[in-house]
Design a protein around this motif. Structure first.
Motif, PDB file in Angstrom:
ATOM      1  N   SER A 576      25.843  39.721  53.189  1.00 19.02           N
ATOM      2  CA  SER A 576      26.977  39.799  53.001  1.00 19.02           C
ATOM      3  C   SER A 576      27.674  38.416  52.834  1.00 19.02           C
ATOM      4  O   SER A 576      28.946  38.173  52.748  1.00 19.02           O
ATOM      5  N   GLN A 577      26.929  37.608  52.190  1.00 20.65           N
ATOM      6  CA  GLN A 577      27.302  36.044  52.045  1.00 20.65           C
ATOM      7  C   GLN A 577      28.093  36.229  50.629  1.00 20.65           C
ATOM      8  O   GLN A 577      28.735  35.266  50.460  1.00 20.65           O
ATOM      9  N   SER A 578      27.856  37.364  49.744  1.00 19.26           N
ATOM     10  CA  SER A 578      29.030  37.295  48.858  1.00 19.26           C
ATOM     11  C   SER A 578      30.385  37.358  49.336  1.00 19.26           C
ATOM     12  O   SER A 578      31.236  36.956  48.531  1.00 19.26           O
ATOM     13  N   CYS A 579      30.725  37.903  50.195  1.00 17.63           N
ATOM     14  CA  CYS A 579      32.137  38.063  50.901  1.00 17.63           C
ATOM     15  C   CYS A 579      32.297  36.587  51.326  1.00 17.63           C
ATOM     16  O   CYS A 579      33.648  36.126  50.993  1.00 17.63           O
ATOM     17  N   LEU A 585      35.628  30.344  47.643  1.00 16.35           N
ATOM     18  CA  LEU A 585      36.075  29.981  46.358  1.00 16.35           C
ATOM     19  C   LEU A 585      37.445  30.309  46.430  1.00 16.35           C
ATOM     20  O   LEU A 585      38.463  29.253  45.993  1.00 16.35           O
ATOM     21  N   THR A 586      38.167  31.029  47.200  1.00 12.62           N
ATOM     22  CA  THR A 586      39.539  31.448  47.061  1.00 12.62           C
ATOM     23  C   THR A 586      40.223  30.477  47.897  1.00 12.62           C
ATOM     24  O   THR A 586      41.405  29.965  47.362  1.00 12.62           O
ATOM     25  N   THR A 600      47.837  33.752  52.496  1.00  8.09           N
ATOM     26  CA  THR A 600      48.211  35.056  52.962  1.00  8.09           C
ATOM     27  C   THR A 600      47.481  36.159  52.401  1.00  8.09           C
ATOM     28  O   THR A 600      46.671  35.861  51.337  1.00  8.09           O
ATOM     29  N   ILE A 601      47.893  37.443  52.383  1.00  2.00           N
ATOM     30  CA  ILE A 601      47.232  38.658  51.807  1.00  2.00           C
ATOM     31  C   ILE A 601      47.313  38.504  50.256  1.00  2.00           C
ATOM     32  O   ILE A 601      46.546  38.656  49.394  1.00  2.00           O
ATOM     33  N   GLU A 602      48.821  38.282  50.198  1.00  2.00           N
ATOM     34  CA  GLU A 602      49.199  38.220  48.825  1.00  2.00           C
ATOM     35  C   GLU A 602      48.623  37.130  47.918  1.00  2.00           C
ATOM     36  O   GLU A 602      48.336  37.403  46.732  1.00  2.00           O
ATOM     37  N   GLN A 603      48.269  36.322  48.526  1.00  2.00           N
ATOM     38  CA  GLN A 603      47.775  34.748  47.634  1.00  2.00           C
ATOM     39  C   GLN A 603      46.454  35.133  47.444  1.00  2.00           C
ATOM     40  O   GLN A 603      45.931  34.845  46.496  1.00  2.00           O
ATOM     41  N   LYS A 610      42.034  36.097  39.856  1.00  2.00           N
ATOM     42  CA  LYS A 610      41.782  35.045  38.676  1.00  2.00           C
ATOM     43  C   LYS A 610      40.221  34.935  38.914  1.00  2.00           C
ATOM     44  O   LYS A 610      39.437  34.967  37.678  1.00  2.00           O
ATOM     45  N   LEU A 611      39.728  35.031  39.866  1.00  2.00           N
ATOM     46  CA  LEU A 611      38.168  34.840  40.016  1.00  2.00           C
ATOM     47  C   LEU A 611      37.410  35.891  39.380  1.00  2.00           C
ATOM     48  O   LEU A 611      36.375  35.604  38.776  1.00  2.00           O
ATOM     49  N   SER A 612      37.994  37.341  39.476  1.00  2.00           N
ATOM     50  CA  SER A 612      37.329  38.127  38.693  1.00  2.00           C
ATOM     51  C   SER A 612      37.401  38.191  37.156  1.00  2.00           C
ATOM     52  O   SER A 612      36.262  38.530  36.562  1.00  2.00           O
TER      53      SER A 612
END
Length: 817
Positions: A576-579, A585-586, A600-603, A610-612
């Motif tokens: 689960s290190q991808s999580c 990164l975020t 926050t959740i929204e941020q 953007k990461l996707s």
């Protein structure tokens, strides 16, 4: 002093005017007289006019019958018969001709620049081509984007700024630069390289079209299907994990959703778009009664490739989470994700997460590992895989042979849990006894996986050999090292993974059997008063060691039996290190000049979008789907490991993964574990109790596990024994239930808000009237007057405290706990 007048402004494409369009232009600029003159003279294009301009006005000096009426109106006549063109008409015509010449000169200049640009580009291409003669194919590809980039700049320099156009490769470069460098870095480069990069508004529009928008609690299975087609994979690992977030409610105008509340669960699934309302009273009620999300839960899908252990994961879903869920909720969620992923042509071969008590119970229920879910016969599903297990293996293989997917405790979490058991050793014994320091086993940092690698390094084990009385410590570190080699290291051969995973299993089984069977007279004096549970790893850790080894062996057997693709053997991706990587990164995307690392959740949703996009561009570049692939920086260690892995795969063969070779590796693992523990005199007690063979030891451990067998039903209120270990991220509240509220809005009864007599709201989005975007506003009464208040302003109004979260990882975890 003579006044100067601005030049006549003509359309950019005036040189192409002809026919009625040309005559209308003459009529507008010079008047109807000159329009009629052009018709008589058969001049119907701009270029004809420029070619004969010197002969135009001279026609008035002679008397032509066809021009009598035009001459009468356009000229002044003397008694002697001489004529003079009216000065005003002459000025209009001269000004028109001057503007046409200017447009023609500009066009010729642009043609010269264009030709020069083409010549420059041709020379540059020739130079690059000559340079590439002695280069390999990879080096030649390095210049493909450079050529497109320069050509795009030269093309835009010939146009008006409003007409700039950007090649697809340039647009993807701009998106990547903006995401990697941030707004300031992007603007600095764009402003100093004219015509090279699109404006921020154009860039943001392209990001939205590229799929940047991610909605809370929405599972992106359509995007997963596109990702599968793009990357061409069949199986994947799904991981789940959470992190602490700032408890703040935000309003998203594009979706009309309030984010930051804990998403309610239905059958374990978060309800998307639950917090939508046009009632201020309803929002106020949510603020008073609903939990604000302390944690963000995400699901990542890790594609499995036989030759690439570093493939980028895919964000499937993200949503705010409270503690009000049970193990059956997790199980239902996993089963639903498994089924929906199959519709996207992706088979989830395993789930991985941390060792929270509910997640561990979900793993046991899903795999039938000494647990049963009464509501669903999971092994009887038609899509279950059947492991062809040799009969004699059933003495030590505990997992049922029919599985729809496997479960792995995240190896990094497992290693840190095993490492944390060394805390008492470090604090109570001298450094001379173990050679360790507190920075390697820090009780405040329970997630420090790097210290696990340091502790289990071969050099540390070798150094401990010179320390008297450290044999037990070395054995424990060997257990830690085996787990790292089995599940974490990328370059471990698959047969060695089987050996190390089962070495850890048998080490724990022999250890546990000895603790339960040894007589007190044979127990070391300093351990007589200790409880058995204090002398062994925790029950969740033991279950995790067993589950991981059984799942690994089951996958290997299914691959050997051709039921799973060979790519399933990418065991180092079962984590689960991808999580965790996504969270890191975020947090790093706050900007170079910002010290804020939390969100926050929204941020998070905006940054994850953007990461996707960035991940998709990187995948397309690496897979050769782009005509001008972009180069992304990679850590030098990753490049080296990838090269080693490719060589190992090229030199390995599936023929080595046979029942006979697997059995030899497993029996060798038992023998090595037994011999290692014999160095601390465990073997003598086991021989006396006749529990010194693989079947005898495994039979005893099976009995111990059977005592902890759990049967769970959907309506049960789950309880956890004292052996269960809660993850530090959660506070367990198993009795909490989630209910939906259904309210209706009444426009006649407006919500009342007090402003203490204030009538002007400067800087706040509170208005007497609003534009058409009424969904973004609440209609309320403020001190008896009807007002419209923006929904984000309403969130600010209802927030009575400022949420905070530590920027330090260790303190952040402790704060959440």
């Amino acid at each position: 002093m003579l006044r100067t007048f601005p030049p006549l402004v003509l359309p950019d494409n005036v040189l192409s005017f002809e026919g009625e369009r040309f005559l209308d232009l003459v009529n507008i600029t010079c008047g109807n007289i000159f329009k009629e003159l052009m018709e008589v003279l058969s001049i119907n294009t701009v270029y004809k006019l420029l070619l004969v301009e010197n002969d135009i006005l001279s026609v008035f000096q002679k008397k032509y019958r066809e021009l009598e009426k035009i001459t009468e109106r356009a000229c002044l006549h003397l008694d002697d018969g001489s004529i003079l063109l009216k000065p005003g008409l002459r000025l209009d015509f001269d000004r028109f001709i001057e503007a046409l010449h200017a447009a023609n000169d500009k066009n010729q200049h642009q043609d010269q620049i264009f030709n020069s640009n083409n010549d420059f580009l041709s020379l540059f291409k020739a130079f690059i081509k000559s340079f590439q003669i002695n280069e390999d194919n990879d080096s030649r590809n390095n210049f493909s984007f450079l050529l497109v980039f320069i050509e795009n700049i030269l093309s835009n320099l010939l146009k008006n700024k409003n007409n700039y156009r950007y090649d697809e490769a340039v647009m993807k470069f701009a998106q990547s630069l903006y995401i990697l460098g941030g707004r300031n870095a992007y603007e600095f480069i764009r402003m100093n390289l004219p015509a090279a990069l699109p404006s921020l508004s154009t860039l943001n529009d392209s990001l939205k079209k590229a799929g940047q928008c991610i909605e809370e609690a929405e599972f992106r299975f359509n995007a997963l299907g596109e990702h599968q087609k793009s990357m061409d994979y069949q199986i994947a690992v799904c991981s789940e994990d959470c992190t602490g977030v700032i408890k703040k409610i935000k309003y998203n105008a594009s979706t009309n959703i309030f984010s930051g509340f804990s998403a309610p669960l239905k059958n374990g699934l978060p309800v998307a778009r639950h917090f939508q309302t046009d009632s201020f009273d309803q929002l106020r009620n949510w603020f008073e009664t609903e939990d604000k999300s302390s944690y963000l839960n995400i699901h990542m899908v890790q594609p499995l490739f036989a030759s690439n252990p570093y493939s980028s994961p895919f964000l499937l879903a993200a949503y705010g989470l409270s503690n009000k869920f049970q193990a059956v909720d997790v199980l239902h969620r996993w089963l639903w994700i498994f089924e929906k992923s199959r519709e996207s042509n992706v088979r989830i071969v395993a789930y991985s997460t941390d060792c929270d008590a509910r997640y561990l119970l979900s793993m046991r229920l899903a795999t039938g590992f000494f647990a049963k879910y009464n509501n669903i016969a999971i092994p009887d599903r038609v899509d279950a895989l059947e492991i062809d297990l040799p009969q004699e293996w059933k003495a030590w293989f505990f997992m049922p042979t029919r599985q729809i997917f496997f479960c792995f405790q995240d190896p990094a979490h497992l290693c840190t849990k095993l490492r944390n058991l060394l805390l008492k050793l470090i604090e109570s014994k001298s450094k001379l006894a173990h050679g360790l320091v507190k920075t390697d086993v820090n009780p405040k940092d329970r997630q420090n996986f790097t210290s696990c690698l340091n502790l289990s390094d071969d050099d540390v084990l070798l150094a401990l050999e010179d320390i008297e009385g450290s044999q037990a410590t070395r054995i424990y570190l060997r257990l830690l090292r085996s787990i790292v080699l089995a599940y974490v290291e990328h370059n471990t051969m698959i047969i060695d993974r089987i050996y190390h995973s089962w070495f850890g299993v048998f080490l724990c089984r022999i250890w546990q059997t000895w603790l339960h069977t040894v007589d007190e007279t044979e127990m070391p004096e300093d351990l007589i008063d200790e409880r058995i549970s204090d002398m062994f790893i925790t029950t969740p850790a033991h279950f995790s060691v067993e589950l991981n080894a059984h799942s690994l062996l089951g996958i290997c057997l299914l691959v050997a039996q051709k039921q799973l693709h060979e790519s399933a053997l990418s065991i180092s991706n079962y984590h689960s290190q991808s999580c965790e990587s996504t969270f890191r990164l975020t947090r790093s995307m706050s900007g170079a000049f910002s010290s804020i690392v939390n969100f926050t959740i929204e941020q998070f949703l905006k940054r994850a979008g953007k990461l996707s996009v960035l991940t998709e561009i990187e995948n397309q570049s690496e897979s050769g789907q782009l005509k001008c692939p972009l180069k992304f920086p990679k850590h030098h260690k990753r490049q080296r490991k990838r090269t080693i892995l490719k060589k190992q795969i090229a030199g390995s063969s599936m023929n080595h993964l046979t029942i006979d070779n697997i059995q030899k590796a497993i029996y060798r693992a038992f023998d090595d574990a037994y011999n290692l523990l014999s160095t601390v005199d465990i073997n003598s007690a086991l021989r006396k109790k006749k529990k010194n063979t693989i079947s005898q030891v495994s039979s005893f451990v099976r009995t111990q596990f059977t005592k902890k067998f759990k049967k769970v039903s959907c309506d049960d209120i789950e309880t956890y024994s004292s052996d269960d270990e809660y993850d530090y991220k959660y506070k367990i509240d198993p009795s909490a239930n989630v209910e939906e509220e259904d309210t209706s809005d009444d426009e006649d009864n407006l919500s009342s808000v007090s402003a203490s007599g204030k009538t002007h709201f400067h800087g706040m989005r509170v208005y007497d009237n609003i534009p058409s975007q009424s969904k973004s506003y609440f209609c309320v009464e403020i001190d008896g007057k009807k007002k419209f208040i923006h929904k984000q302003t309403a969130c600010w109004l209802l927030t009575d405290e400022k949420a905070s979260l530590s920027a330090d990882r260790v303190k952040r975890v402790q704060q959440g706990n």
